[in-house]
Write an enzyme that holds these catalytic residues in place. Sequence first.
Site, PDB file in Angstrom:
ATOM      1  N   ARG A 101       0.806  -1.220   0.000  1.00  0.00           N
ATOM      2  CA  ARG A 101       0.000   0.000   0.000  1.00  0.00           C
ATOM      3  C   ARG A 101       0.840   1.271   0.000  1.00  0.00           C
ATOM      4  O   ARG A 101       0.293   2.368   0.008  1.00  0.00           O
ATOM      5  CB  ARG A 101      -0.960   0.010   1.206  1.00  0.00           C
ATOM      6  CG  ARG A 101      -0.271   0.187   2.546  1.00  0.00           C
ATOM      7  CD  ARG A 101      -1.141  -0.135   3.731  1.00  0.00           C
ATOM      8  NE  ARG A 101      -2.375   0.613   3.839  1.00  0.00           N
ATOM      9  CZ  ARG A 101      -3.157   0.600   4.936  1.00  0.00           C
ATOM     10  NH1 ARG A 101      -2.791  -0.124   5.992  1.00  0.00           N
ATOM     11  NH2 ARG A 101      -4.266   1.280   4.967  1.00  0.00           N
ATOM     12  N   ASP A 256     -14.879  -1.249  13.152  1.00  0.00           N
ATOM     13  CA  ASP A 256     -15.436  -0.465  12.035  1.00  0.00           C
ATOM     14  C   ASP A 256     -16.961  -0.584  12.006  1.00  0.00           C
ATOM     15  O   ASP A 256     -17.667   0.403  11.771  1.00  0.00           O
ATOM     16  CB  ASP A 256     -14.878  -0.961  10.691  1.00  0.00           C
ATOM     17  CG  ASP A 256     -13.362  -0.941  10.643  1.00  0.00           C
ATOM     18  OD1 ASP A 256     -12.753  -0.127  11.363  1.00  0.00           O
ATOM     19  OD2 ASP A 256     -12.774  -1.744   9.881  1.00  0.00           O
TER      20      ASP A 256
END
Length: 312
Positions: A101, A256
């Site tokens: 990433r 989340d």
Amino acid sequence: MRVLAIGECMAELAPAAEPDDYHLGFAGDTFNTAWYLARLRPDMDVSFFTAVGTDPLSYQMREAFATSGIDSSYVLSVPDSTVGLYMISLENGERSFSYWRGQSAARQLATNPQLLARAMTEVDLIYFSGITLAILDVTSREILLDALRVARASGKVIAFDPNLRPRLWSGTSEMTATIMQGATVSDIALPSYEDEAEWFGDDDPIATVDRYASAGATTIVVKNGADAVHFRHGDMSGVMPVPPLNHVIDTTAAGDSFNAGILAGIAENAPLNDSITLACRLAGAVVQGKGALVPIDPTLFDAVSVKGNENA
Ligand code: AMP
């Protein structure tokens, strides 16, 4: 109520049924919250603010936003770039993660301050995380924090999950200092006690509540796995037990999804206790499924929130 989540969504390669086969999906902390919010409350306008590349994988990600009911009007395209990727490996039932990433397009999400400002004026509630801050360079971080400060001053509600990930930062002091900068622009803080204790040295969840309250957050909800949730909302503080579960399968995206429950409740002006009940029920369903994005039946969560009430 219009909600804007800001951050990185990554391509996910997860082991499929056949050995050496992988399934392509899309996930990432603030995206996961947006995804659960859109599932939970299909009538709500949920937008995601990020940057992707211009390659086929980036277009697939954009399609995933659309099929999830998440608006992507604020998704920037960065030429000659692509999205971040992570792969899940399974060894004796244990999951481990490998990430690519470092060069992802999402790192450029705050390079257009005008677009950021416009997106923020068009919504009511803005959600970001410590990972959103961690992936940005110092200049972009300042641009994002300034935009949030301006949005908050104009009456927008800002929600923040510190989501401490030391590997994404150049050092612990940079991480803790920047996280507290994030807290100073936020109305709602949604930290996880285990991480906060490890990196800020909090002795108990009340210390975590106090630290975020001192930074200026007025609603603080501290998650703590299977242990009780501690909260403060204005002058009111309390503790709520988490309903016990017999069979936890995978805790990926527990926090989340919990945050999606809190934001759904706040968006409906429900009392904070009801929002925490909703959050625990949703996160409880998610940890009993596999992966970050667990399909849920939104009707199971209708009765929990009390629409139209004043916040408790
Ligand atoms: P965490 O991010 O691990 O603190 O978890 C977020 C939320 O997920 C918690 O506040 C609980 O509502 C739920 N949760 C996580 N782990 C468990 C567990 N073992 N049993 C029941 N609920 C859990």
